[in-house]
Motif scaffolding. Sequence first.
Motif, PDB file in Angstrom:
ATOM      1  N   LEU A  52       0.838  -1.127  -0.102  1.00 58.40           N
ATOM      2  CA  LEU A  52      -0.135  -0.122   0.006  1.00 58.40           C
ATOM      3  C   LEU A  52       0.854   1.267  -0.015  1.00 58.40           C
ATOM      4  O   LEU A  52       0.570   2.196  -0.919  1.00 58.40           O
ATOM      5  CB  LEU A  52      -1.043   0.011   1.218  1.00 58.40           C
ATOM      6  CG  LEU A  52      -1.818   1.249   1.497  1.00 58.40           C
ATOM      7  CD1 LEU A  52      -2.790   1.597   0.126  1.00 58.40           C
ATOM      8  CD2 LEU A  52      -2.582   0.912   2.742  1.00 58.40           C
ATOM      9  N   THR A  53       1.741   1.289   0.774  1.00 59.21           N
ATOM     10  CA  THR A  53       2.707   2.457   0.947  1.00 59.21           C
ATOM     11  C   THR A  53       3.542   2.653  -0.497  1.00 59.21           C
ATOM     12  O   THR A  53       3.587   3.648  -0.988  1.00 59.21           O
ATOM     13  CB  THR A  53       3.646   2.362   2.072  1.00 59.21           C
ATOM     14  OG1 THR A  53       3.002   1.961   3.240  1.00 59.21           O
ATOM     15  CG2 THR A  53       4.610   3.495   2.054  1.00 59.21           C
ATOM     16  N   SER A  54       4.005   1.574  -0.896  1.00 63.51           N
ATOM     17  CA  SER A  54       4.706   1.942  -2.169  1.00 63.51           C
ATOM     18  C   SER A  54       4.115   2.157  -3.293  1.00 63.51           C
ATOM     19  O   SER A  54       4.492   3.023  -3.937  1.00 63.51           O
ATOM     20  CB  SER A  54       5.701   0.497  -2.515  1.00 63.51           C
ATOM     21  OG  SER A  54       4.803  -0.642  -2.491  1.00 63.51           O
ATOM     22  N   ASP A  55       3.097   1.566  -3.608  1.00 64.97           N
ATOM     23  CA  ASP A  55       2.091   1.712  -4.545  1.00 64.97           C
ATOM     24  C   ASP A  55       1.480   3.244  -4.533  1.00 64.97           C
ATOM     25  O   ASP A  55       1.328   3.931  -5.565  1.00 64.97           O
ATOM     26  CB  ASP A  55       1.100   0.789  -4.743  1.00 64.97           C
ATOM     27  CG  ASP A  55       1.608  -0.505  -5.387  1.00 64.97           C
ATOM     28  OD1 ASP A  55       2.948  -0.786  -5.644  1.00 64.97           O
ATOM     29  OD2 ASP A  55       0.890  -1.683  -5.138  1.00 64.97           O
ATOM     30  N   LEU A  56       1.150   3.644  -3.245  1.00 66.17           N
ATOM     31  CA  LEU A  56       0.697   5.005  -3.158  1.00 66.17           C
ATOM     32  C   LEU A  56       1.678   5.890  -3.604  1.00 66.17           C
ATOM     33  O   LEU A  56       1.402   7.126  -4.146  1.00 66.17           O
ATOM     34  CB  LEU A  56      -0.045   5.021  -1.677  1.00 66.17           C
ATOM     35  CG  LEU A  56      -0.463   6.595  -1.388  1.00 66.17           C
ATOM     36  CD1 LEU A  56      -1.570   6.869  -2.294  1.00 66.17           C
ATOM     37  CD2 LEU A  56      -0.785   6.621   0.134  1.00 66.17           C
ATOM     38  N   ASN A  57       2.842   5.640  -3.129  1.00 66.11           N
ATOM     39  CA  ASN A  57       3.764   6.792  -3.465  1.00 66.11           C
ATOM     40  C   ASN A  57       4.170   6.569  -4.977  1.00 66.11           C
ATOM     41  O   ASN A  57       4.370   7.794  -5.476  1.00 66.11           O
ATOM     42  CB  ASN A  57       5.273   6.398  -2.789  1.00 66.11           C
ATOM     43  CG  ASN A  57       5.061   6.366  -1.243  1.00 66.11           C
ATOM     44  OD1 ASN A  57       4.503   7.582  -0.790  1.00 66.11           O
ATOM     45  ND2 ASN A  57       5.996   5.867  -0.437  1.00 66.11           N
ATOM     46  N   LYS A  58       4.200   5.418  -5.597  1.00 66.48           N
ATOM     47  CA  LYS A  58       4.034   5.434  -7.315  1.00 66.48           C
ATOM     48  C   LYS A  58       3.384   6.198  -7.830  1.00 66.48           C
ATOM     49  O   LYS A  58       3.494   6.837  -8.753  1.00 66.48           O
ATOM     50  CB  LYS A  58       4.201   4.076  -7.467  1.00 66.48           C
ATOM     51  CG  LYS A  58       5.398   3.211  -7.160  1.00 66.48           C
ATOM     52  CD  LYS A  58       5.491   1.651  -7.600  1.00 66.48           C
ATOM     53  CE  LYS A  58       6.840   0.994  -7.423  1.00 66.48           C
ATOM     54  NZ  LYS A  58       6.595  -0.596  -7.817  1.00 66.48           N
ATOM     55  N   LYS A  59       1.929   6.206  -7.361  1.00 63.75           N
ATOM     56  CA  LYS A  59       0.715   6.747  -7.972  1.00 63.75           C
ATOM     57  C   LYS A  59       0.762   8.275  -7.802  1.00 63.75           C
ATOM     58  O   LYS A  59       0.550   8.787  -9.111  1.00 63.75           O
ATOM     59  CB  LYS A  59      -0.356   6.138  -7.677  1.00 63.75           C
ATOM     60  CG  LYS A  59      -1.710   6.738  -8.159  1.00 63.75           C
ATOM     61  CD  LYS A  59      -2.964   6.109  -7.754  1.00 63.75           C
ATOM     62  CE  LYS A  59      -4.293   7.041  -8.562  1.00 63.75           C
ATOM     63  NZ  LYS A  59      -5.483   6.526  -7.960  1.00 63.75           N
TER      64      LYS A  59
END
Length: 422
Positions: free
Chosen positions: A108-115
């Motif tokens: 969740l953290t990594s994908d939110l940062n990517k988006k």
Amino acid sequence: MHKLFASAYKEFLLLKRDFGSVIILFVMPLVLIITITLIQDSTFKTIENTQIPILVVDNDKGEVAKTMLEGLQSSEAFEIIMSATEAEAKDLVFGGDYQLAVIIPSYLTSDLNKKVNNNVDNLLQNFGIDSETKASVQPEVTSKEVRLYFDPATQVSFKNSVKNGIDKMISKIEMKTIYTSFQKQLSDNPDDVVFKTDNFVTFKEILPKKDNEEFMPNSAQHNVPAWSLFAIFFIIVPLSINIVKEKSQGTFVRLRTNPVSYATVLGGKTVVYLAVCLIQFALMLAVGVFVFPKIGLPTLDVSGRLPLLFVVSIFAGLAAIGLGVLIGTIAKTQEQSAPFGATFVVILAAIGGVWVPVFIMPKFMQVLSNISPMNWGLNAYYDVFLRNGSLASILPELALLLLFFIVTTLLSIFFNEKKHAV
């Protein structure tokens, strides 16, 4: 005045001889108010002081999950219990062991940062500002979902409050991530604070004040006026029964042979039963002031309010007496007056907000509650107890109660004259 005194003395003797009615009028309301207040107060304390244990499955192990856990703990409403797997948490919740399980998705953290970085890069490129990465080569990030498992017996209001709270936390996390990404792109020094993420709009509850101190309503302020009003209106039962007795035993026929008007007879009943209503209310206040603290309940604060409280009680008592006289005048037998009077009091209490607060009723019932004299009296009591109201603020309710008494009394005289018209 002599005739009125004689009529009142007659009512006093009738009431004194009916020991069962005295018990109903004075003892039952005291037992009722103590029992109901104990139940509600313990419920409030349970809600305020006990944390609800909930399961949390953290598949993310990142900053977003950490922030969510801190937000749940800071609310002081939940006891966080970490669970290993989603399947285990699901079985425990659906089995009734826990009310809620929160499943935080993986990455969740990594994908939110990517988006967020993708969106920021695209926006900066549209404005002609170079970014650290090229939007054309950035992969698409799929959306994430935080799954919530609720016990099937959980109330809808609890579900909605949890959903709203978690949604608010996630929105705040997303906004903070967006600001952080912009800051990294626009500032040479990542430590510089370009965007402040503190809440601009905050909430503060303003309570009524008494002597410059905030006044917090408690279970005593809610229950004493509500159940005092219920006790006052319960005089309908013995009052209507005594009127029917007078007709069935021939007492009323003997009264009519004397030069005494029906209004004088009603005046004697009004004096005696109004005194009963005031004694009832005084006993209820005494329980709230002296008994409640002894059994661990909040003390009822009546300082500076006693005159207005007794004014409301007088007008509420008049309304109850008028209704009781009307029922007794129309009823032909005790079997008609007693059940109808008791049932009618319960109905008036239900739609008037004594059992359930008016504001949580359906819209139709909220409108219907305005026809209940108990609702008028309850609003007047609340104006004095909870809103620090003055005499002017309760005049509309007092006027309605007085008008109700006048109308019911006039109807009683009309029906009585019609029955005995030659």
